[in-house]
Structure formats: structure tokens, C-alpha cells
Design a protein around this motif. Structure first.
Motif, PDB file in Angstrom:
ATOM      1  N   ARG A 182      16.623   1.900  -2.625  1.00 25.77           N
ATOM      2  CA  ARG A 182      17.621   2.957  -2.462  1.00 25.77           C
ATOM      3  C   ARG A 182      18.309   2.737  -1.120  1.00 25.77           C
ATOM      4  O   ARG A 182      17.657   2.898  -0.084  1.00 25.77           O
TER       5      ARG A 182
ATOM      6  N   ALA B 276      16.383   1.149   1.844  1.00 23.24           N
ATOM      7  CA  ALA B 276      14.946   1.441   1.760  1.00 23.24           C
ATOM      8  C   ALA B 276      14.331   0.814   0.512  1.00 23.24           C
ATOM      9  O   ALA B 276      14.847   0.980  -0.596  1.00 23.24           O
TER      10      ALA B 276
ATOM     11  N   LEU C 254      11.522   1.336  -1.732  1.00 24.07           N
ATOM     12  CA  LEU C 254      10.497   2.317  -2.100  1.00 24.07           C
ATOM     13  C   LEU C 254       9.306   1.620  -2.732  1.00 24.07           C
ATOM     14  O   LEU C 254       8.157   2.019  -2.533  1.00 24.07           O
TER      15      LEU C 254
ATOM     16  N   PRO D 250      -0.979   6.638   1.736  1.00 27.02           N
ATOM     17  CA  PRO D 250      -0.511   7.708   2.626  1.00 27.02           C
ATOM     18  C   PRO D 250       0.826   8.283   2.147  1.00 27.02           C
ATOM     19  O   PRO D 250       1.449   7.754   1.229  1.00 27.02           O
ATOM     20  N   ASN D 251       1.267   9.353   2.781  1.00 27.25           N
ATOM     21  CA  ASN D 251       2.572   9.936   2.477  1.00 27.25           C
ATOM     22  C   ASN D 251       3.654   8.887   2.618  1.00 27.25           C
ATOM     23  O   ASN D 251       3.645   8.109   3.574  1.00 27.25           O
ATOM     24  N   GLY D 252       4.566   8.870   1.666  1.00 24.57           N
ATOM     25  CA  GLY D 252       5.698   7.950   1.745  1.00 24.57           C
ATOM     26  C   GLY D 252       5.403   6.543   1.271  1.00 24.57           C
ATOM     27  O   GLY D 252       6.263   5.662   1.349  1.00 24.57           O
ATOM     28  N   ALA D 253       4.186   6.295   0.749  1.00 27.44           N
ATOM     29  CA  ALA D 253       3.809   4.942   0.328  1.00 27.44           C
ATOM     30  C   ALA D 253       4.539   4.485  -0.934  1.00 27.44           C
ATOM     31  O   ALA D 253       4.600   3.283  -1.215  1.00 27.44           O
ATOM     32  N   GLY D 254       5.049   5.439  -1.711  1.00 26.23           N
ATOM     33  CA  GLY D 254       5.734   5.088  -2.960  1.00 26.23           C
ATOM     34  C   GLY D 254       4.992   5.525  -4.209  1.00 26.23           C
ATOM     35  O   GLY D 254       5.348   5.132  -5.323  1.00 26.23           O
ATOM     36  N   LYS D 255       3.976   6.379  -4.050  1.00 23.11           N
ATOM     37  CA  LYS D 255       3.139   6.803  -5.181  1.00 23.11           C
ATOM     38  C   LYS D 255       3.954   7.560  -6.235  1.00 23.11           C
ATOM     39  O   LYS D 255       3.858   7.283  -7.431  1.00 23.11           O
ATOM     40  N   THR D 256       4.754   8.522  -5.766  1.00 25.47           N
ATOM     41  CA  THR D 256       5.562   9.302  -6.713  1.00 25.47           C
ATOM     42  C   THR D 256       6.598   8.407  -7.400  1.00 25.47           C
ATOM     43  O   THR D 256       6.832   8.536  -8.605  1.00 25.47           O
ATOM     44  N   THR D 257       7.161   7.475  -6.648  1.00 26.01           N
ATOM     45  CA  THR D 257       8.119   6.530  -7.234  1.00 26.01           C
ATOM     46  C   THR D 257       7.459   5.719  -8.351  1.00 26.01           C
ATOM     47  O   THR D 257       8.033   5.542  -9.432  1.00 26.01           O
TER      48      THR D 257
HETATM   49  N1  LIG Z   1      16.495   8.467  -3.047  1.00 24.83           N
HETATM   50  C1  LIG Z   1      15.865   7.977  -1.978  1.00 24.83           C
HETATM   51  N2  LIG Z   1      16.538   7.310  -1.017  1.00 24.83           N
HETATM   52  C2  LIG Z   1      15.924   6.797   0.073  1.00 24.83           C
HETATM   53  N3  LIG Z   1      14.609   6.938   0.285  1.00 24.83           N
HETATM   54  C3  LIG Z   1      13.875   7.601  -0.623  1.00 24.83           C
HETATM   55  C4  LIG Z   1      14.461   8.170  -1.788  1.00 24.83           C
HETATM   56  N4  LIG Z   1      13.478   8.765  -2.507  1.00 24.83           N
HETATM   57  C5  LIG Z   1      12.340   8.590  -1.804  1.00 24.83           C
HETATM   58  N5  LIG Z   1      12.580   7.890  -0.683  1.00 24.83           N
HETATM   59  C6  LIG Z   1      11.588   7.460   0.317  1.00 24.83           C
HETATM   60  O1  LIG Z   1      10.749   6.527  -0.318  1.00 24.83           O
HETATM   61  C7  LIG Z   1       9.437   6.591   0.190  1.00 24.83           C
HETATM   62  C8  LIG Z   1       8.446   6.710  -0.937  1.00 24.83           C
HETATM   63  O2  LIG Z   1       8.548   7.988  -1.508  1.00 24.83           O
HETATM   64  P1  LIG Z   1       7.485   8.554  -2.560  1.00 24.83           P
HETATM   65  O3  LIG Z   1       7.430   7.652  -3.742  1.00 24.83           O
HETATM   66  O4  LIG Z   1       7.844   9.967  -2.832  1.00 24.83           O
HETATM   67  O5  LIG Z   1       6.132   8.444  -1.723  1.00 24.83           O
HETATM   68  P2  LIG Z   1       4.727   9.208  -1.898  1.00 24.83           P
HETATM   69  O6  LIG Z   1       4.723   9.909  -3.213  1.00 24.83           O
HETATM   70  O7  LIG Z   1       3.701   8.108  -1.795  1.00 24.83           O
HETATM   71  O8  LIG Z   1       4.597  10.141  -0.733  1.00 24.83           O
HETATM   72  C9  LIG Z   1       9.425   7.752   1.168  1.00 24.83           C
HETATM   73  O9  LIG Z   1       9.534   7.244   2.473  1.00 24.83           O
HETATM   74  C10 LIG Z   1      10.662   8.544   0.797  1.00 24.83           C
HETATM   75  O10 LIG Z   1      11.194   9.222   1.907  1.00 24.83           O
END
Ligand SMILES: Nc1ncnc2c1ncn2[C@@H]1O[C@H](COP(=O)(O)OP(=O)(O)O)[C@@H](O)[C@H]1O
Ligand SMILES: [Mg+2]
Length: 263
Positions: free
Chosen positions: A16, A19, A21, A40-47
Motif C-alpha cells: 500500500r 508500505a 504489509l 506484534p502489533n502491525g506485523a500484518g496479521k489482520t492483512t
Molecule cells: N491501507 C493501508 N495503507 C498503509 N498501511 C497500512 C494500510 N493498512 C494497514 N497498514 C499498515 O500495515 C501494517 C500491518 O497492519 P495489520 O495487518 O493490521 O497488522 P496487525 O493485525 O498484525 O496488527 C500496519 O503497520 C498498518 O498500519
């Protein structure tokens, strides 16, 4: 049982802007496996879960889900075969909605259809699931009046309503008190052991939330897979320390894990 994987990712990147992800993700989930995804937070788990739920496409690489390929399949046909719970989805539930309807309407909500009437099979299945998840007595209560733990269990019952082949749980333990967490972990352990249950992937950043019976683990840091495989081989101090960026010890007792900073 067919040998076709439930999830197969090959060389997956999600980008994105500038970044990354996710970067170079290879991952294969079989029907009888139960995975925990830690990082950890921000690792990409939700993605990662968004890809596995057919809610997102990869920027590069291949994602195969339930024998279909993202990009070559109508995702609206695929999504009812996949159950997903997350805080973001929960926030879209109207607090005034009857809890029974939250569960009952699931199969139709995912495909954007609405039906005024449900058949006996749907009603029975919703009632059985609500009993199994300990929320049967709240069928007539507005969803917004339930405790956090009860709402989490309603969401899982809802995700299971269409009888999915894959169940994805994004931080189901978040916001629960100790009693609520232990109740949830116990129920998830029961589901993990049930032979006819769907393949399961649970995202968390706490090893304490891993239900006994979970078979595999994937560790994620800054969009990259640190390691993935059988849970006993993956959840070792070295790999966990690398994932979370601090020296950790990990212990296993009665099928449960705990982790703490190394002395
Ligand atoms: N649309 C986007 N544009 C840029 N960065 C994004 C976007 N969506 C998520 N991120 C970033 O991608 C990283 C991974 O997000 P996420 O998958 O939600 O992590 P987690 O669930 O592990 O905390 C985070 O640093 C988040 O801020
Ligand atoms: Mg997340």
C-alpha cells in the motif's frame, strides 16, 4: 478427505503506497489443521486474514482458497464458505439487533442478501450453535446489552452459522477479562478437537490465548514470516524472541503456553 489445501499462498506481497504489509508469504493450511498466527502489533496479521477471507487481493503472488484462486473466482461465492470474526466486523452489528437475529442472519449477510423468513433448518442450527457457545439464553436480548465475552461468543456462533470450511478468528480474546478468556480458550479447544469442525486460524499476540489442540503456528514480523509449522517446533524461545524483538522464554504446561522476558 481431499488433499487440496484450504489456504495456499505463494509469494504473496501486499503493498500500500510505500508500505509492504506482507512480503514473500508462503503458507499452506490443510483442512484438519488449526493454526495460530502470532506477531506484534502491525506485523500484518489482520492483512493475512483479510486475504484468507477473500476480503482482499494480493498485490503480487497467488492466493488459493478452498480450491479457488483469488482473482479468478467470484468472491461473493467464496465468502459464505469462510467464517470470519473481527472487531471491525463486530462494530458493524447494530447494538439494538436481537442476538438471535445476529446469528441467524449470518449466511445471508455475507452474500448481501436478506430474507424475511428462515426455514426450520436455519432456526434449529442457530439455536444449537447458541447453546454450544453458551449464549442460548440471550436470543431475545439486544446484542448491545451483552458482555464483551458473550458478544465474542455470539460472533463465533454467527461465523459458524453457514457451516464454513474455514474459520478465521482475528484476536477473539481481545478485551476479555481472565474468566472470559479462559472460557473462550476452553470452547475453542473443544472446537479444535472436533473432527468435523472447519479448518481454523486464530490471530493473537498472546501465547496464553492458544487453545490446546491447535496444531500449527505462523510467526509474523514486519510483514514477513519468521517461521511456520507444527506448534511445538515453532513456539520456541529463539523464534518468539525474533518475532517480538525481545528475549523471551516460553513454557508449555497442560497444553497451554506462557511467555515472559528472559531473565
Ligand atoms: N491501507 C493501508 N495503507 C498503509 N498501511 C497500512 C494500510 N493498512 C494497514 N497498514 C499498515 O500495515 C501494517 C500491518 O497492519 P495489520 O495487518 O493490521 O497488522 P496487525 O493485525 O498484525 O496488527 C500496519 O503497520 C498498518 O498500519
Ligand atoms: Mg490486527
Amino acid at each position: 478427505m481431499s488433499s487440496e489445501p484450504v489456504v495456499e499462498m505463494r509469494g504473496v506481497d501486499v503493498v500500500r503506497g510505500r508500505a509492504h504489509l506482507l512480503q514473500g508469504v508462503h503458507w499452506r493450511v490443510e483442512a484438519d489443521q488449526r493454526w495460530v498466527v502470532l506477531g506484534p502489533n502491525g506485523a500484518g496479521k489482520t492483512t493475512l486474514l483479510q486475504l484468507a477471507a477473500a476480503h482482499m487481493h494480493p498485490t503480487r503472488g497467488e492466493v488459493h482458497l478452498l480450491g479457488e484462486t483469488l482473482g479468478a473466482v467470484d468472491v461473493f461465492e467464496l465468502r459464505p464458505r469462510i467464517g470470519l470474526t473481527s472487531t471491525a466486523l463486530a462494530q458493524r452489528i447494530e447494538p439494538g439487533e436481537r442476538t438471535g437475529d445476529v446469528v441467524l442472519s449470518a449466511g445471508y449477510a455475507v452474500v448481501g442478501r436478506w430474507r424475511e423468513r428462515y426455514d426450520v433448518h436455519d432456526l434449529t442450527r442457530a439455536a444449537v450453535l447458541m447453546e454450544q457457545w453458551g449464549v442460548g439464553q440471550y436470543a431475545h436480548r439486544p446484542f448491545g446489552t451483552l458482555s464483551e465475552g458473550e458478544r465474542k461468543r455470539v460472533q463465533i456462533a454467527r461465523a459458524l452459522m453457514p457451516d464454513p470450511e474455514l474459520l478465521l478468528l482475528d484476536e477473539p480474546g481481545a478485551g476479555l477479562d481472565l474468566g472470559g478468556r479462559e472460557d473462550l480458550v476452553g470452547r475453542l479447544a473443544d472446537l479444535a478437537r472436533y473432527h468435523y469442525a472447519p479448518a481454523q486460524v486464530l490471530v493473537t499476540h498472546h501465547v496464553e490465548e492458544i487453545p490446546p489442540g491447535y496444531t500449527h503456528a505462523l510467526l509474523l514480523r514486519e510483514g514477513r514470516v519468521v517461521t511456520a509449522g507444527p506448534v511445538g517446533r515453532v513456539l520456541v524461545p529463539e523464534a518468539l524472541s525474533e518475532t517480538f524483538g525481545l528475549r523471551l522464554d516460553v513454557e508449555r504446561r497442560d497444553g497451554r503456553y506462557t511467555a515472559h522476558r528472559a531473565a
